[in-house]
Design a protein around this motif. Structure first.
Motif, PDB file in Angstrom:
ATOM      1  N   GLY A  96      56.372  40.247  40.570  1.00 13.60           N
ATOM      2  CA  GLY A  96      57.040  41.530  40.422  1.00 13.60           C
ATOM      3  C   GLY A  96      58.471  41.352  39.932  1.00 13.60           C
ATOM      4  O   GLY A  96      58.920  42.054  39.013  1.00 13.60           O
ATOM      5  N   LEU A  97      59.189  40.413  40.532  1.00 11.99           N
ATOM      6  CA  LEU A  97      60.561  40.142  40.117  1.00 11.99           C
ATOM      7  C   LEU A  97      60.623  39.676  38.663  1.00 11.99           C
ATOM      8  O   LEU A  97      61.525  40.091  37.915  1.00 11.99           O
ATOM      9  CB  LEU A  97      61.177  39.069  41.016  1.00 11.99           C
ATOM     10  N   HIS A  99      58.558  40.314  36.188  1.00 10.60           N
ATOM     11  CA  HIS A  99      58.312  41.441  35.285  1.00 10.60           C
ATOM     12  C   HIS A  99      59.490  42.416  35.286  1.00 10.60           C
ATOM     13  O   HIS A  99      59.855  42.950  34.238  1.00 10.60           O
ATOM     14  CB  HIS A  99      57.026  42.172  35.671  1.00 10.60           C
ATOM     15  N   ALA A 100      60.082  42.641  36.439  1.00  2.00           N
ATOM     16  CA  ALA A 100      61.204  43.576  36.524  1.00  2.00           C
ATOM     17  C   ALA A 100      62.426  43.064  35.764  1.00  2.00           C
ATOM     18  O   ALA A 100      63.191  43.853  35.198  1.00  2.00           O
ATOM     19  CB  ALA A 100      61.569  43.823  37.984  1.00  2.00           C
ATOM     20  N   ASN A 101      62.607  41.743  35.752  1.00  4.77           N
ATOM     21  CA  ASN A 101      63.791  41.150  35.128  1.00  4.77           C
ATOM     22  C   ASN A 101      63.537  40.576  33.735  1.00  4.77           C
ATOM     23  O   ASN A 101      64.478  40.134  33.080  1.00  4.77           O
ATOM     24  CB  ASN A 101      64.351  40.054  36.041  1.00  4.77           C
ATOM     25  N   ASP A 109      58.709  47.637  34.258  1.00  3.35           N
ATOM     26  CA  ASP A 109      58.717  48.038  35.663  1.00  3.35           C
ATOM     27  C   ASP A 109      57.339  48.442  36.181  1.00  3.35           C
ATOM     28  O   ASP A 109      57.124  48.458  37.398  1.00  3.35           O
ATOM     29  CB  ASP A 109      59.684  49.201  35.874  1.00  3.35           C
ATOM     30  N   ALA A 112      55.644  45.390  37.486  1.00  6.01           N
ATOM     31  CA  ALA A 112      56.499  44.948  38.594  1.00  6.01           C
ATOM     32  C   ALA A 112      56.175  45.741  39.848  1.00  6.01           C
ATOM     33  O   ALA A 112      55.966  45.175  40.927  1.00  6.01           O
ATOM     34  CB  ALA A 112      57.967  45.114  38.220  1.00  6.01           C
ATOM     35  N   TYR A 116      54.654  44.478  43.402  1.00  2.00           N
ATOM     36  CA  TYR A 116      55.346  44.774  44.657  1.00  2.00           C
ATOM     37  C   TYR A 116      54.392  45.438  45.649  1.00  2.00           C
ATOM     38  O   TYR A 116      54.398  45.133  46.844  1.00  2.00           O
ATOM     39  CB  TYR A 116      56.530  45.715  44.421  1.00  2.00           C
ATOM     40  N   CYS A 134      61.891  51.297  43.743  1.00  2.00           N
ATOM     41  CA  CYS A 134      61.092  51.805  42.621  1.00  2.00           C
ATOM     42  C   CYS A 134      60.941  53.321  42.708  1.00  2.00           C
ATOM     43  O   CYS A 134      61.147  54.039  41.714  1.00  2.00           O
ATOM     44  CB  CYS A 134      59.720  51.135  42.605  1.00  2.00           C
TER      45      CYS A 134
END
Length: 204
Positions: A96-97, A99-101, A109, A112, A116, A134
């Motif tokens: 998740g991290l 993909h988010a970053n 997101d 991500a 999560y 989120c």
């Protein structure tokens, strides 16, 4: 010739098996914790290659952070992905991290939030709080302050002080009825999770 080929394959198999049999997960994880990444990789890589979930996660962490190996997001994604596919909550959270970053993958997101959610369902407190963020900001999900409150409350019930602060701050933006409903949903989620954990033998 066939005899030679069979003998060669047998020798390779025996060498590979010996490496796995000689590997020690506890020793590898202890070495990782102590910063002895050479030993950690030597112990965990053979086990990861054989599908040991904790070893796969350990190898993923090494590549994600450049611990004892060159930093390689592609390999981190590979090993996290394999561990996550086996239900490893922390590996799901790490994906998740990433993909988010946008680490080693296009920033997005939506996946991500999906990772999560999987990790939150496996009891990862950081993922529960991340889901709160989120929903608070509409990152990968439709913005919903009541659901954000619920997830922050779940994380807060698991002693996440930052999530507790976020939850309390959201209280000023919700009606009393919305807060009561969110708290009720959080309690129901926690009761369901604890019941599932007991059924699976994860709680005493």
């Amino acid at each position: 010739m066939r005899s030679f080929i069979r003998s060669t394959f047998l020798a390779i198999f025996m060498l590979s098996s010996a490496a796995v049999w000689g590997a020690d997960l506890e020793r590898g994880l202890a070495a990782f914790a102590e910063g002895d990444y050479e030993t950690a990789l030597a112990e965990c890589q053979p086990l990861a290659d054989e599908g040991n979930v904790e070893a796969m996660f350990c190898v993923g962490r090494m590549y994600a952070n450049g611990f004892g190996v060159p930093m390689d997001d592609a390999l981190a994604l590979k090993w996290y992905g394999l561990a996550a596919g086996e239900g490893h909550g922390q590996a799901q959270y790490k994906l998740g991290l990433m993909h988010a970053n946008g680490w080693g993958v296009a920033m997005n997101d939506v996946p991500a939030a999906g990772f999560y959610r999987l990790a939150a369902g496996n009891g990862v407190i950081e993922a529960q709080a991340a889901l709160g963020y989120c929903y608070k900001h509409g990152a990968g999900v439709q913005k919903d302050l009541a659901k954000a409150y619920m997830w922050f409350d779940i994380a807060a019930q698991n002693d996440d002080l930052s999530a507790a602060s976020e939850r309390d701050n959201l209280g000023d933006r919700l009606t009393e009825q919305e807060i009561l409903a969110a708290r009720r949903s959080a309690l129901q989620w926690l009761e369901s999770y604890e019941g599932s954990a007991m059924h699976a033998g994860r709680l005493d």
